[in-house]
Design a protein around this motif. Structure first.
Motif, PDB file in Angstrom:
ATOM      1  N   VAL A  13     -15.284  14.781 -21.418  1.00 48.37           N
ATOM      2  CA  VAL A  13     -16.496  14.825 -22.231  1.00 48.37           C
ATOM      3  C   VAL A  13     -17.228  16.147 -21.993  1.00 48.37           C
ATOM      4  O   VAL A  13     -17.586  16.843 -22.928  1.00 48.37           O
ATOM      5  CB  VAL A  13     -17.415  13.633 -21.926  1.00 48.37           C
ATOM      6  CG1 VAL A  13     -18.717  13.720 -22.724  1.00 48.37           C
ATOM      7  CG2 VAL A  13     -16.698  12.312 -22.220  1.00 48.37           C
ATOM      8  N   TYR A  14     -17.458  16.487 -20.731  1.00 44.52           N
ATOM      9  CA  TYR A  14     -18.015  17.794 -20.353  1.00 44.52           C
ATOM     10  C   TYR A  14     -17.109  18.386 -19.284  1.00 44.52           C
ATOM     11  O   TYR A  14     -16.855  17.768 -18.255  1.00 44.52           O
ATOM     12  CB  TYR A  14     -19.441  17.665 -19.810  1.00 44.52           C
ATOM     13  CG  TYR A  14     -20.453  17.220 -20.833  1.00 44.52           C
ATOM     14  CD1 TYR A  14     -20.754  18.009 -21.934  1.00 44.52           C
ATOM     15  CD2 TYR A  14     -21.118  16.005 -20.693  1.00 44.52           C
ATOM     16  CE1 TYR A  14     -21.681  17.598 -22.872  1.00 44.52           C
ATOM     17  CE2 TYR A  14     -22.048  15.588 -21.632  1.00 44.52           C
ATOM     18  CZ  TYR A  14     -22.323  16.390 -22.718  1.00 44.52           C
ATOM     19  OH  TYR A  14     -23.245  15.977 -23.648  1.00 44.52           O
ATOM     20  N   ASP A  15     -16.640  19.590 -19.521  1.00 45.40           N
ATOM     21  CA  ASP A  15     -15.616  20.182 -18.660  1.00 45.40           C
ATOM     22  C   ASP A  15     -16.197  21.320 -17.823  1.00 45.40           C
ATOM     23  O   ASP A  15     -16.000  22.489 -18.108  1.00 45.40           O
ATOM     24  CB  ASP A  15     -14.456  20.703 -19.514  1.00 45.40           C
ATOM     25  CG  ASP A  15     -13.247  21.065 -18.663  1.00 45.40           C
ATOM     26  OD1 ASP A  15     -13.211  20.680 -17.486  1.00 45.40           O
ATOM     27  OD2 ASP A  15     -12.346  21.742 -19.191  1.00 45.40           O
ATOM     28  N   GLY A  16     -16.954  20.969 -16.800  1.00 40.62           N
ATOM     29  CA  GLY A  16     -17.420  21.976 -15.855  1.00 40.62           C
ATOM     30  C   GLY A  16     -18.670  22.702 -16.296  1.00 40.62           C
ATOM     31  O   GLY A  16     -18.620  23.894 -16.611  1.00 40.62           O
ATOM     32  N   VAL A  17     -19.813  22.033 -16.294  1.00 40.79           N
ATOM     33  CA  VAL A  17     -21.097  22.646 -16.631  1.00 40.79           C
ATOM     34  C   VAL A  17     -21.697  23.221 -15.343  1.00 40.79           C
ATOM     35  O   VAL A  17     -21.943  22.477 -14.396  1.00 40.79           O
ATOM     36  CB  VAL A  17     -22.060  21.608 -17.236  1.00 40.79           C
ATOM     37  CG1 VAL A  17     -23.401  22.257 -17.565  1.00 40.79           C
ATOM     38  CG2 VAL A  17     -21.438  20.977 -18.478  1.00 40.79           C
ATOM     39  N   PRO A  18     -21.954  24.536 -15.273  1.00 42.16           N
ATOM     40  CA  PRO A  18     -22.464  25.124 -14.024  1.00 42.16           C
ATOM     41  C   PRO A  18     -23.884  24.655 -13.725  1.00 42.16           C
ATOM     42  O   PRO A  18     -24.721  24.563 -14.618  1.00 42.16           O
ATOM     43  CB  PRO A  18     -22.443  26.631 -14.306  1.00 42.16           C
ATOM     44  CG  PRO A  18     -21.565  26.814 -15.501  1.00 42.16           C
ATOM     45  CD  PRO A  18     -21.694  25.563 -16.302  1.00 42.16           C
ATOM     46  N   PHE A  19     -24.150  24.342 -12.459  1.00 42.63           N
ATOM     47  CA  PHE A  19     -25.512  24.023 -12.033  1.00 42.63           C
ATOM     48  C   PHE A  19     -25.894  24.791 -10.771  1.00 42.63           C
ATOM     49  O   PHE A  19     -26.965  24.568 -10.207  1.00 42.63           O
ATOM     50  CB  PHE A  19     -25.679  22.515 -11.794  1.00 42.63           C
ATOM     51  CG  PHE A  19     -24.792  21.944 -10.722  1.00 42.63           C
ATOM     52  CD1 PHE A  19     -25.206  21.937  -9.396  1.00 42.63           C
ATOM     53  CD2 PHE A  19     -23.563  21.405 -11.030  1.00 42.63           C
ATOM     54  CE1 PHE A  19     -24.402  21.411  -8.401  1.00 42.63           C
ATOM     55  CE2 PHE A  19     -22.756  20.866 -10.050  1.00 42.63           C
ATOM     56  CZ  PHE A  19     -23.168  20.871  -8.724  1.00 42.63           C
ATOM     57  N   ALA A  20     -25.042  25.710 -10.334  1.00 42.70           N
ATOM     58  CA  ALA A  20     -25.334  26.547  -9.174  1.00 42.70           C
ATOM     59  C   ALA A  20     -24.630  27.884  -9.367  1.00 42.70           C
ATOM     60  O   ALA A  20     -23.737  28.029 -10.214  1.00 42.70           O
ATOM     61  CB  ALA A  20     -24.850  25.880  -7.884  1.00 42.70           C
ATOM     62  N   LYS A  21     -25.035  28.867  -8.599  1.00 42.13           N
ATOM     63  CA  LYS A  21     -24.382  30.176  -8.654  1.00 42.13           C
ATOM     64  C   LYS A  21     -22.930  30.036  -8.208  1.00 42.13           C
ATOM     65  O   LYS A  21     -22.637  29.399  -7.198  1.00 42.13           O
ATOM     66  CB  LYS A  21     -25.111  31.168  -7.747  1.00 42.13           C
ATOM     67  CG  LYS A  21     -24.480  32.561  -7.722  1.00 42.13           C
ATOM     68  CD  LYS A  21     -25.280  33.503  -6.834  1.00 42.13           C
ATOM     69  CE  LYS A  21     -24.629  34.887  -6.788  1.00 42.13           C
ATOM     70  NZ  LYS A  21     -25.407  35.838  -5.949  1.00 42.13           N
ATOM     71  N   ILE A  22     -22.025  30.646  -8.963  1.00 47.84           N
ATOM     72  CA  ILE A  22     -20.598  30.585  -8.661  1.00 47.84           C
ATOM     73  C   ILE A  22     -20.051  32.002  -8.598  1.00 47.84           C
ATOM     74  O   ILE A  22     -20.132  32.748  -9.577  1.00 47.84           O
ATOM     75  CB  ILE A  22     -19.834  29.762  -9.718  1.00 47.84           C
ATOM     76  CG1 ILE A  22     -20.373  28.327  -9.767  1.00 47.84           C
ATOM     77  CG2 ILE A  22     -18.337  29.754  -9.412  1.00 47.84           C
ATOM     78  CD1 ILE A  22     -19.814  27.501 -10.910  1.00 47.84           C
ATOM     79  N   ASP A  23     -19.519  32.383  -7.446  1.00 47.01           N
ATOM     80  CA  ASP A  23     -18.966  33.722  -7.279  1.00 47.01           C
ATOM     81  C   ASP A  23     -17.893  33.665  -6.200  1.00 47.01           C
ATOM     82  O   ASP A  23     -18.170  33.293  -5.059  1.00 47.01           O
ATOM     83  CB  ASP A  23     -20.064  34.710  -6.881  1.00 47.01           C
ATOM     84  CG  ASP A  23     -19.582  36.165  -6.906  1.00 47.01           C
ATOM     85  OD1 ASP A  23     -18.528  36.430  -7.541  1.00 47.01           O
ATOM     86  OD2 ASP A  23     -20.238  37.016  -6.292  1.00 47.01           O
ATOM     87  N   HIS A  24     -16.660  34.025  -6.570  1.00 49.84           N
ATOM     88  CA  HIS A  24     -15.531  33.935  -5.646  1.00 49.84           C
ATOM     89  C   HIS A  24     -14.789  35.267  -5.551  1.00 49.84           C
ATOM     90  O   HIS A  24     -13.665  35.402  -6.039  1.00 49.84           O
ATOM     91  CB  HIS A  24     -14.554  32.841  -6.091  1.00 49.84           C
ATOM     92  CG  HIS A  24     -15.141  31.480  -6.145  1.00 49.84           C
ATOM     93  ND1 HIS A  24     -14.871  30.574  -7.137  1.00 49.84           N
ATOM     94  CD2 HIS A  24     -16.018  30.869  -5.334  1.00 49.84           C
ATOM     95  CE1 HIS A  24     -15.542  29.470  -6.930  1.00 49.84           C
ATOM     96  NE2 HIS A  24     -16.250  29.627  -5.832  1.00 49.84           N
ATOM     97  N   PRO A  25     -15.378  36.281  -4.929  1.00 49.86           N
ATOM     98  CA  PRO A  25     -14.648  37.544  -4.741  1.00 49.86           C
ATOM     99  C   PRO A  25     -13.467  37.340  -3.800  1.00 49.86           C
ATOM    100  O   PRO A  25     -13.460  36.412  -2.978  1.00 49.86           O
ATOM    101  CB  PRO A  25     -15.705  38.459  -4.120  1.00 49.86           C
ATOM    102  CG  PRO A  25     -16.685  37.533  -3.485  1.00 49.86           C
ATOM    103  CD  PRO A  25     -16.720  36.309  -4.347  1.00 49.86           C
ATOM    104  N   ASP A  26     -12.460  38.192  -3.943  1.00 45.42           N
ATOM    105  CA  ASP A  26     -11.295  38.093  -3.063  1.00 45.42           C
ATOM    106  C   ASP A  26     -11.700  38.376  -1.616  1.00 45.42           C
ATOM    107  O   ASP A  26     -12.432  39.326  -1.338  1.00 45.42           O
ATOM    108  CB  ASP A  26     -10.224  39.089  -3.491  1.00 45.42           C
ATOM    109  CG  ASP A  26      -9.602  38.733  -4.827  1.00 45.42           C
ATOM    110  OD1 ASP A  26      -9.592  37.526  -5.168  1.00 45.42           O
ATOM    111  OD2 ASP A  26      -9.132  39.655  -5.534  1.00 45.42           O
ATOM    112  N   PRO A  27     -11.242  37.552  -0.685  1.00 40.39           N
ATOM    113  CA  PRO A  27     -11.597  37.772   0.724  1.00 40.39           C
ATOM    114  C   PRO A  27     -11.100  39.122   1.234  1.00 40.39           C
ATOM    115  O   PRO A  27     -10.069  39.646   0.771  1.00 40.39           O
ATOM    116  CB  PRO A  27     -10.899  36.621   1.443  1.00 40.39           C
ATOM    117  CG  PRO A  27     -10.688  35.584   0.400  1.00 40.39           C
ATOM    118  CD  PRO A  27     -10.450  36.335  -0.877  1.00 40.39           C
TER     119      PRO A  27
END
Length: 408
Positions: free
Chosen positions: A345-359
């Protein structure tokens, strides 16, 4: 926290319900089996909230000085009695009006043995039904107590319920229990903690009458060691279910949130999406048969469990009445599925900051972090407004690339 007046602090809704002029029960850890945490109590309003104050409190240390500090319990109120757990599996029954301790269950010495191999002490609550109080113990046992007296009626070890199914469900194999069981139609339902220890996660159902198995087999959330996507892994699986299940009382379906795959943060030895980790899963409550699953994070590298219990809500979408299952994960995304079919129905609605830089060897900040997104704190639903209330967190993690990963 050294002062442990948590029976009031953590359970305002339960206490208010029990102390209302027309008392109502707060019978489950999330109030109802749908886990909406939508209490019917109307006593608190915007006009009188300023008048709230402490009615009573209980310092658990005065009850038993061995009770450890800190609490994660979701107490319940049944017929004027508040049932609350503490760390290290103590259980108290309290008069909800006065705070008087009616009885106190003290775990046996086996819990002290568990403490020698693990620092974990948390317990998140009990189920109360059929005149009994049911609780999961840290060392992978289930206990049934008399609800009036606290006397032990029966204790069973999980390793003895389904012998030969997989590695024994014991602390030595990384399993432990911190969750609250949920009662429905003669059964109690619960999952396992221990994803990060490489356990094989599960949900099982036991008969409340005698703690015998209600299903032929547990529902295993990941394959057995050496099979499928775990065939090359030195660590067995993950996929713990460490929060209470949600139940549709109309259909009998059971929904639960599944934790991260293991090994955590390193995916080379667990290729693919790693189903059903970081997922919401639906099974038949009567049999444990699989119905559907929705994965929030495929091939998780950030410890982004689907941690909190999912909610089952009835709402209008596009002008039509719908029953949907919703959950926000630790990855900072909120999802909704059709309750019967699992259709998105809803596929991943952001509710927080999302940031995944490469380690990198020096480390990078990753958002929302391993303690962020929606951790185990539950959502709530307001049917009048249609709002879902999400306790979102942005708590970045510093992740560094390893130099010796080939040894994992």
């Amino acid at each position: 926290m050294t002062k442990m007046g948590l029976a009031l602090t953590l359970t305002a809704a339960a206490l208010i319900a029990a102390c209302s002029p027309d008392p109502v029960n707060f019978p489950s850890v999330h109030y109802n089996l749908a886990s909406t945490r939508q209490s019917p109590v109307k006593d608190i309003t915007k006009d009188n909230i300023k008048d709230l104050g402490v009615v009573w409190s209980v310092d658990f240390k005065t009850v038993d000085k061995t009770i450890p500090n800190g609490s994660q319990s979701y107490p319940v109120a049944v017929d004027g009695v508040l049932y609350v757990t503490t760390g290290k599996n103590h259980i108290l029954a309290l008069d909800a009006v006065t705070g008087k301790v009616l009885w106190h269950y003290t775990p046996d010495a086996s819990i002290d043995e568990f403490a020698k191999i693990s620092p974990i002490v948390a317990n998140r609550g009990v189920a109360v039904a059929e005149g009994k109080v049911f609780s999961l113990l840290l060392d992978d046992r289930v206990v049934a107590l008399d609800a009036k007296t606290g006397a032990v009626l029966k204790t069973v070890a999980l390793k003895d319920i389904y012998p030969g199914e997989t590695d024994a469900i014991t602390p030595a194999n990384g399993y432990y229990e911190t969750t609250a069981p949920v009662y429905f139609k003669g059964n109690i339902y619960f999952g396992s903690s221990g994803s990060d220890n490489g356990v094989r996660g599960f949900v099982m159902a036991l008969k409340a009458a005698d703690l015998s198995p209600a299903w032929d087999h547990p529902f295993w959330t990941v394959p057995a060691k050496g099979q499928d996507w775990l065939k090359d892994s030195h660590w067995n699986g993950g996929g713990g279910v460490w929060m209470p299940v949600t139940i549709d009382e109309e259909t009998g379906l059971v929904y639960f949130a599944v934790g991260n795959p293991s090994p955590d943060f390193f995916g080379a030895n667990r290729p693919g999406a790693n189903p059903y980790t970081d997922s919401i899963v639906a099974v038949e409550g009567a049999t444990g048969k699989f119905v559907w699953a929705g994965q929030e994070v495929a091939h998780d590298l950030w410890d982004y469990d689907a941690a909190a219990s999912p909610m089952l809500i009835k709402t209008k979408l596009g002008g039509a009445d719908r029953k949907i299952v919703v959950e926000g994960g630790k990855g900072g995304l909120w999802f909704a599925w059709d309750a019967a079919s699992g259709a998105v129905v809803y596929d991943g609605v952001p509710f927080a900051k999302i940031d995944h830089p490469d380690p990198t060897p020096k480390g990078v900040l990753v958002y929302p972090g391993i303690l962020g997104g929606e951790n185990y704190a539950p959502e709530s639903y307001d049917a009048a407004s249609g709002y879902v209330l999400i306790p979102g967190i942005e708590y970045p993690a510093l992740i560094k690339s390893g130099t010796d990963q080939d040894k994992l």
